[in-house]
Motif scaffolding. Structure first.
Motif, PDB file in Angstrom:
ATOM      1  N   VAL A 111       0.839  -1.105  -0.005  1.00  0.00           N
ATOM      2  CA  VAL A 111      -0.014   0.032  -0.102  1.00  0.00           C
ATOM      3  C   VAL A 111       0.954   1.200  -0.017  1.00  0.00           C
ATOM      4  O   VAL A 111       0.741   2.339  -0.533  1.00  0.00           O
ATOM      5  CB  VAL A 111      -1.061   0.170   1.069  1.00  0.00           C
TER       6      VAL A 111
ATOM      7  N   ASN B 225      -1.776   6.121 -14.312  1.00  0.00           N
ATOM      8  CA  ASN B 225      -1.155   5.451 -13.208  1.00  0.00           C
ATOM      9  C   ASN B 225      -1.411   5.840 -11.862  1.00  0.00           C
ATOM     10  O   ASN B 225      -1.493   4.918 -11.164  1.00  0.00           O
ATOM     11  CB  ASN B 225       0.524   5.815 -13.308  1.00  0.00           C
TER      12      ASN B 225
ATOM     13  N   ARG C  75       3.557   1.670  -1.128  1.00  0.00           N
ATOM     14  CA  ARG C  75       4.328   1.709  -2.389  1.00  0.00           C
ATOM     15  C   ARG C  75       3.272   2.461  -3.383  1.00  0.00           C
ATOM     16  O   ARG C  75       3.432   3.225  -4.432  1.00  0.00           O
ATOM     17  CB  ARG C  75       4.882   0.335  -3.221  1.00  0.00           C
ATOM     18  N   ARG C  76       2.134   1.788  -3.565  1.00  0.00           N
ATOM     19  CA  ARG C  76       1.048   2.467  -4.265  1.00  0.00           C
ATOM     20  C   ARG C  76       0.717   4.071  -4.163  1.00  0.00           C
ATOM     21  O   ARG C  76       0.727   4.589  -4.922  1.00  0.00           O
ATOM     22  CB  ARG C  76      -0.100   1.855  -4.251  1.00  0.00           C
TER      23      ARG C  76
ATOM     24  N   ALA D  70       1.742   7.132  -6.630  1.00  0.00           N
ATOM     25  CA  ALA D  70       0.496   8.032  -7.141  1.00  0.00           C
ATOM     26  C   ALA D  70       0.746   9.383  -6.647  1.00  0.00           C
ATOM     27  O   ALA D  70       0.672  10.475  -7.348  1.00  0.00           O
ATOM     28  CB  ALA D  70      -0.910   7.607  -6.350  1.00  0.00           C
TER      29      ALA D  70
ATOM     30  N   ASN E 296       4.793  -1.481 -10.504  1.00  0.00           N
ATOM     31  CA  ASN E 296       4.799  -1.719  -9.257  1.00  0.00           C
ATOM     32  C   ASN E 296       5.117  -2.806  -8.627  1.00  0.00           C
ATOM     33  O   ASN E 296       4.258  -3.576  -7.919  1.00  0.00           O
ATOM     34  CB  ASN E 296       3.114  -1.259  -8.776  1.00  0.00           C
ATOM     35  N   ASP E 297       6.060  -3.020  -8.940  1.00  0.00           N
ATOM     36  CA  ASP E 297       7.007  -4.201  -7.839  1.00  0.00           C
ATOM     37  C   ASP E 297       8.252  -4.189  -7.847  1.00  0.00           C
ATOM     38  O   ASP E 297       8.994  -3.475  -8.441  1.00  0.00           O
ATOM     39  CB  ASP E 297       6.623  -5.673  -8.741  1.00  0.00           C
TER      40      ASP E 297
ATOM     41  N   PHE F 258      -7.086   4.904  -0.890  1.00  0.00           N
ATOM     42  CA  PHE F 258      -6.217   3.708  -0.886  1.00  0.00           C
ATOM     43  C   PHE F 258      -6.819   2.928   0.561  1.00  0.00           C
ATOM     44  O   PHE F 258      -6.965   3.350   1.553  1.00  0.00           O
ATOM     45  CB  PHE F 258      -4.889   3.906  -0.642  1.00  0.00           C
TER      46      PHE F 258
ATOM     47  N   ARG G  57      -4.749   3.859 -11.431  1.00  0.00           N
ATOM     48  CA  ARG G  57      -4.304   2.293 -11.372  1.00  0.00           C
ATOM     49  C   ARG G  57      -3.727   2.040  -9.790  1.00  0.00           C
ATOM     50  O   ARG G  57      -4.420   0.897  -9.457  1.00  0.00           O
ATOM     51  CB  ARG G  57      -3.144   2.073 -12.388  1.00  0.00           C
ATOM     52  N   CYS G  58      -3.076   3.006  -9.391  1.00  0.00           N
ATOM     53  CA  CYS G  58      -2.604   2.599  -8.018  1.00  0.00           C
ATOM     54  C   CYS G  58      -3.415   2.793  -7.029  1.00  0.00           C
ATOM     55  O   CYS G  58      -3.389   2.236  -5.954  1.00  0.00           O
ATOM     56  CB  CYS G  58      -1.543   3.669  -7.949  1.00  0.00           C
ATOM     57  N   SER G  59      -4.373   3.617  -7.143  1.00  0.00           N
ATOM     58  CA  SER G  59      -5.536   4.099  -5.991  1.00  0.00           C
ATOM     59  C   SER G  59      -6.900   3.104  -6.152  1.00  0.00           C
ATOM     60  O   SER G  59      -7.140   2.493  -7.600  1.00  0.00           O
ATOM     61  CB  SER G  59      -5.985   5.360  -6.225  1.00  0.00           C
ATOM     62  N   ASP G  60      -7.476   2.856  -5.049  1.00  0.00           N
ATOM     63  CA  ASP G  60      -8.770   2.056  -5.197  1.00  0.00           C
ATOM     64  C   ASP G  60      -9.810   2.828  -5.623  1.00  0.00           C
ATOM     65  O   ASP G  60     -10.749   2.387  -6.112  1.00  0.00           O
ATOM     66  CB  ASP G  60      -9.029   1.468  -3.630  1.00  0.00           C
TER      67      ASP G  60
END
Lengths: 145, 118
Positions: A43, A118, A45-46, A50, B41-42, A142, A121-124
């Motif tokens: 989380v 992006n 990292r996401r 963002a 994202n890894d 998130f 894509r990263c967020s909920d």
């Protein structure tokens, strides 16, 4: 998106127009904060990705703005707000590869037209509001746990 | 593959954190555009880039990447090396082109993993 109050933690980072050299430092700081708060690394990292995208966008495209990181018991909210110039075509900015970045920005490794998609894509949950002449607000949530 | 083997294959110069060369890296991402790198994202990748700025290190830091290989003889400034060291990111440089670096590592089993959209 729903309004939330009473964040357990809040951190704000101002980003000035053209502030490219230091853009990203706020996101690195957010990342350290979230790690210290014990948020899981995936989380963190996401949120960091963002946030970095948003910070770069504020420096490249906006007339100045700020990023706010708010932590709630069940989620993290990241809000990017700027004072202009606003986005005319909201569908186009969500299209991968579309960018209005200058050649100078591209030389620095940004402006591939991946930023906004992006962030989504990263967020909920992702919400983009913009008015030309007024400014842009991006809200990203998130989920935690 | 261990970072030490990667350095050996590429005849790369290690610029900081030589003590971390036993880290295993299964995959890589290669680009001069950090916007494209940020889509991956890894964290188990090495970043191969010809972009040699503070933003290259910052991108690796945001993604939790453990190492960067600068290609085409790009040499980072002391400021960039210090920032990488502080954030536990191994830096290497090689005179080889990005194409050659990718080809050599791919031939040794390093792959690009998931593509941009999974």
């Amino acid at each position: 998106m729903a309004d939330y109050t009473n964040a357990t933690f809040e951190e704000v980072r101002e980003v000035g127009k053209g502030d490219f050299a230091t853009a990203g430092q706020g996101s690195a700081a957010f990342k350290n904060t979230l790690k210290k708060l014990g948020v899981g690394s995936a989380v963190v990292r996401r949120v960091a990705i963002a946030s970095y995208e948003a910070e770069i966008n504020l420096a490249i495209h906006s007339d100045g703005g700020k990023l706010t990181l708010s932590v709630y018991p069940d989620k993290i909210r990241l809000v990017s707000e700027d004072i202009g110039p606003g986005i005319a075509d909201l569908d186009l900015v969500m299209q991968e590869g579309y960018s209005t970045a200058t050649e100078e920005v591209r030389m620095l490794g940004f402006g591939a037209g991946m930023g906004m998609p992006n962030m989504k894509r990263c967020s909920d949950e992702f919400d983009l509001k913009s008015a030309v002449g007024k400014g842009t607000t991006i809200t990203m949530d998130f989920k935690l746990g | 593959m261990k970072l030490s083997q990667i350095a050996e294959i590429l005849n790369a110069q290690v610029l900081c954190l030589e003590e971390n060369l036993d880290i295993e890296i299964p995959a890589a991402v290669a680009s001069d555009m950090m916007s494209d790198v940020l889509v991956c994202n890894d964290s188990d990748r090495i970043l191969i880039s010809g972009l040699c700025t503070v933003h290259t290190v910052l991108t690796a830091q945001i993604l939790d990447l453990r190492a960067i290989i600068f290609v085409r003889g790009k040499t980072p400034t002391d400021e960039i090396i210090e920032s990488a060291q502080l954030n536990d990111i191994v830096l290497m440089r090689t005179e080889k082109s990005m194409f050659d670096v990718c080809g050599m590592l791919y031939a040794h089993g390093i792959d690009g993993r998931r593509n941009l959209n999974g």
